[in-house]
Design an enzyme around this catalytic site. Sequence first.
Site, PDB file in Angstrom:
ATOM      1  N   ASP B 519       1.053  -1.510  -0.009  1.00 51.85           N
ATOM      2  CA  ASP B 519      -0.085  -0.075   0.060  1.00 51.85           C
ATOM      3  C   ASP B 519       0.997   1.220   0.085  1.00 51.85           C
ATOM      4  OD1 ASP B 519      -2.276   1.481   0.224  1.00 51.85           O
ATOM      5  OD2 ASP B 519      -2.746   1.024   2.064  1.00 51.85           O
ATOM      6  N   ASP B 594      -8.915   3.750  -1.698  1.00 53.07           N
ATOM      7  CA  ASP B 594      -9.694   4.080  -0.616  1.00 53.07           C
ATOM      8  C   ASP B 594     -11.068   4.471  -1.180  1.00 53.07           C
ATOM      9  OD1 ASP B 594      -7.615   2.977   0.727  1.00 53.07           O
ATOM     10  OD2 ASP B 594      -6.931   4.950   1.418  1.00 53.07           O
TER      11      ASP B 594
END
Lengths: 531, 917
Positions: B519, B594
């Site tokens: 990430d 996200d």
Amino acid sequence: MMTCAALLIVIGMAVSSAAAVEVQRPRGVPLSKRQFYEENKPFTCLDGSRTIPFDRVNDDYCDCRDGSDEPGTAACPNGSFHCTNAGFRPTFIPSSRINDGICDCCDTTDEYNSGAKCENTCKELGQKEHEVLQKMAEITKEGFLLKQQLIQEAKNRQQEKQSKLTELQNNKKELEEKVEALRTVKETAEQPEKEAKELHLKAWEEQKAIIRAEKDKAKMAEAFLELDDDADGFVAVAELQTHAELDTDADGTVSETEAQGLLGGVDHVDTASFEKVWDNIKDKYVSESQPVEPAPVDTPPEESNKLADNDSEQYPSDDDVQEEEEEDEEEDDYPEEDFDKAPPTVKTPPKKDEDEEAMPPYDDETRVLIDAAQKARDNFEESERALRDVDDQMKNIEKEISFDFGPDSEFSYLYSQCYELTTSEYIYKLCPFNRVSQKPKYGGSETNLGTWGTWAGPEDNKYLLMKYEHGTGCWQGPNRSTTVKLTCGKETTVMSTSEPSRCEYLMEFTTPAVCQEPEAVISSLHGHDEF
Amino acid sequence: MGLLLGLCISLLLGGSWAVDRGNFKTCDQSAFCKRQRALKPGQSPYRALLDTLELSDSRLTLQLINDNNKVHLLLELYRLQGNITRVKINELKPLKPRYEVPDVLVGDQPTEPLSVLSQDDNGVVLSLGAESQRLIVSARPFRLDIMEGPEVLLSLNSRVSAPVSPVFTLFCHLFSLFPLMHQSCHLYLCQQAEDGGKDKEEDGLWEETFKTHTDSKPNGPTSISLDFSLPGVEHVYGIPEHADNLKLKTTDGGEPYRLYNLDVFQYELYNPMALYGAVPVMLAHNAQRTMGIFWLNAAETWVDISSNTTVFGKMLDFVQGSSETPQTDVRWISESGIIDVFIMLGPKPSDVFSQYASLTGTQSFPPLAGLGYHQCRWNYNDQDDVKAVDQGFDQHDIPYDFIWLDIEHTDGKRYFTWDPEKFPQPKEMLHGIKDKRRKMVAIVDPHIKVDSGYKIHSEIRARDLYVKNKDGGDYEGWCWPGNSGYPDFTNPEMRAWWASMFAYDKYEGSMENLYTWNDMNEPSVFNGPEVTMYKDAMHGKWEHRDVHNLYGLYVHMATTDGLIQRSGGTERPFVLTRAFFAGSQRYGAVWTGDNAAEWDHLKISIPMCLSLGLVGISLCGADVGGFFKSPSAELLVRWYQTGAYQPFFRAHAHLDTPRREPWLFGPENTALIRDAIRQRYTLLPYWYQQFYQAHKTGQPVMRPLWVEYPKDTATFTIDDEFLIGQDLLVHPVTEEGARGVTAYLPGQGEVWYDVHTFQKHNGAQNLYIPVTMSSIPVFQRGGSIVPRKVRVRRSSDCMENDPYTLYVALSPQRVAVGELYIDDGHTFNFQTKKEFIHRSLTFANNALASRNLFPESNFSTDSWIEKVLILGPSSRQSECWVFLTTSVEFEFEASMSVLTLRKPGMNAGADWTVVLQ
């Protein structure tokens, strides 16, 4: 709850051991359904949807919609497999767990063709469970005894509270009467006090007026002398004109007409006639001998800062802290900051007439009256306080009595107690019927994890869960809340805490108060068991 | 994940859920974009010096000159195998070399000969091999045209509006290359003055400030741009990642599409802002042809799209023979590097995919488990929590393959470590998961906590492998662990070292069922400009400016290498990344970052993954349920239903949201979610086969309808439904409170079967489908055979030896074809030892046959064929069925016309034929 499940097992074991003689039946079929699977007779799906030849039972192809033709294979998506688990408890598993390489049945019967190396662990499991059960039974037994004590104590306490309440109620009545009586005393004593005080004040006012009149006269005479520049005993128009402050039409000068007007239409006045003129001009008149009185002005900011500087030299550290604080505020809140920076407005104290003296002390007679009244007031207030106190006590007891402490008030002992649990990071505190909180172990402020809400257990026993709600809010989240799970134990302890979901806490708490009567548990379970 | 602390504060004050746009640049705030965008077509100062033309077998070089500043440029042209033309333009004698993107192209690109057809003072005409394609180089101003058809020569001196439409043409004309002017600022400014006739100094040439961040630009302006005209084209796609519709919009009057990998907190939908990844590949499509443009540049890039057709009418004019051809113009603008463009000439969509795959490689073949369901949350708190969730799936009889651990599992955000309190026994935990034949993913981010006691940090520092700031010290930025260093993943030494850290003895607590998630690899820097690294930070001799969009790919590459190496090269890796670039498909899975628990975010997951699929990245998914905020039960169920039919199927949730494991929304919703996940598992054989194909051929797994129906203009803008492979069409329900959906079923003369009811529908129609909460409208194409495994178990691994059910959906001509691919599901043996089964399944002339597609392959399976469903036969046909000499029982369900063969029992790897008599 644990107890229920556990006891069920014991009986299950008995059933299975009774059937120790292996009865032939298709793989995965429980004994109770054996009669539906008769060898060499056509099999009808248990939902009755169709009938198939018996060789299609457990032939690894799903024919029945309810999955009943494949109790021993994984062919039907909705089938179930029965493990006998001799030595432990029999159980059903979903068909999808047959031959999936994972040992599900402790008797290994689910993995008959997967190559998984399963060991029969039923005996050990049974033993272990037996031990656990025994331990639980012991705990339950002892816990239940403790619970009886708790109930008894609760009863006593309740009675105590009740009698205390009655006592307080009586007290209250008495106190109320007392308060009323003292109020009358107070009022009676205050009347003469008030009159005497007023009399005193009035005399003082009169005296003050006389002093003021005298002063005014003196001032007038002084002014007359000042104005009478040529000392001829008269104040003339021209003489008035030198006093620009007396200007009436606001053009900055006193013209002849204006001066005449001030003098009452004549050109000059003598001392006697000046009295009237003086009344007109005394508010504006500025004495020649005195400099012009400056208007009340704010103290310049530099000065106050200098003062602060002087101070700060003595306390440099304090000053530093202050500055930091100011910087912080700057980031947070501009308006406040501006307000802080504004120069302190220090007003000059109101000018006091120096001639005016303070009021003379009360005479002895008055003072006696005042003292008497004060005493009556004190007595009255004291009695009022006592009444309030009793009220508070009553309210507290009433509040306590109003809580749901369980069917036999067995939870009442938890009231106004707190129980702590220290984890690696935090100290958790449960104060039943009040609140739950969390405090960092190594300093930091306490966080409210919820205040008492309600019992929240399942319908059949709501006293197994407590809910604490409306704790400190979470960023972008809900307010913190805590569920307290109560299990039977000899001790009253917080066993564990966790935060399964952000800001939703779970606390495990043991108390004898939830221990069930062991025999009652068994008998209540018997009904479930007979199948 | 990617919560930005700095932004959180502004959010609190603003009280809004949307992205804080002020944190990210607009084109106007990006000096080079503003400058390049201002250039008007027709102002090109570039001229080809035809006398410098050199032609070797496969390479043409030619000098160009900018008549304003007399800078010489070198043009290189290559004809690559598979109908690709490569155009490179660089400075002939740069003061300082420009960055040329390495490690993205696979192998050497085989070339094909070029030949000059004609040449005069105005230009050169080159032959591009067969198909009568011509490349025309015009000299003044410089321009390239690629044309097809006999009329091409006519257009040598033509202008943009060529009269020869509708044959396909492509023009590359106006382009701009701001030369590197290392020490000669003066000269450059003079040129500017001449150029635009303006005397004032332009801002942002040698330094540029955004918010509080100043970019020092030691090399001055270095940007490049190039215009493309696409006559006859009205539909362009690709250039992910943007939270926007599948069909790209024109950018006139708005912002260009931006490609600059950024960690965008709470991104907004339907706009061209940059997101986490960048693939500079655009596809252009019309009913006659599909082609692609691959702009190989890793610097910040903006793409302007304009069109001469308005919303209404123009296309009609075109069809009716109006003089004006519809045309799309595209301008690519990059901050640094060279112009290096691959023009992929199709002509079919599948050709463009093959062409692009030949340049950047294909989708990595994921382990079978990677196609199962993934359960993630920020965070599963501790080992007990992991265990409880694992048991929860079994209690509710829901399959899953991977459980995920986010950053909180580490010891203070030090990757490769475990929190000693919460995860004291990682191996014990992993064994517990392994016992259920399941797997785990733990996060490993590229920012490294600056902490001398942290081995990873001290070793990287000792080896001097951190990215440097412009003064030569180690660059440090703020991320999850606080102050962090950023390893220079562009350095092969760094990547090799990083990969070695995944060895079982190096990564303590890891074992073979632990996989990885990268990430924050944009890279995300909380206190950096636009939440990323300073552009003047240094990666060796190159500026971050040059390599920015590559950083995430390199992190992904190094991690993937690590997972391969730890098994000695035998096991297939599974690594998820958030940042990506062209070529990232070779390293694993990608997700859309996200998102939020909102219906529009559910909807956008379809075009976002479709766009990624078009540019090679097939293993794409969106966080099921939405990352931020808390979904309603209805939204969550619909999201599971949609996600179950998207390639990478993972539920994820923000730390601050309430728990949402599938069983927390009441028994009804649990059943709905269970059913959706189980549908996924029954189709795993088909998904696996699709990924095998994607790996072999570069065809996308999740496809827009127009890819399979390129002539059907009705499909060109559809992005609320999609195909999986060519055979399954999915129109998930993405509207709140929906009572029905209208699905477009393509294909004139084709039929589609509802996979749940087996009802047959004709193609080329809009079909209204009433829906309930349990509905997931899915259709199987008539003419296809889809293998399934209907015995859904705890995990994909548990289903390894289970039998297959074949769904044979007959075309109106009563034929059907399909394939079956089987291997061990997790190793490279399919590649290295040819250990696989790949069979063709055909139904024709009343016979269903399985034939080996690769006789040289060798693999055996215990799986067999338990059931065959034949959809759409006439009852007349189903008199009797015989399998070789054994008769097979069957059932015929007349209302929907479904013939079911009961337990034919052949081994799935064997040759067999089932004959209807």
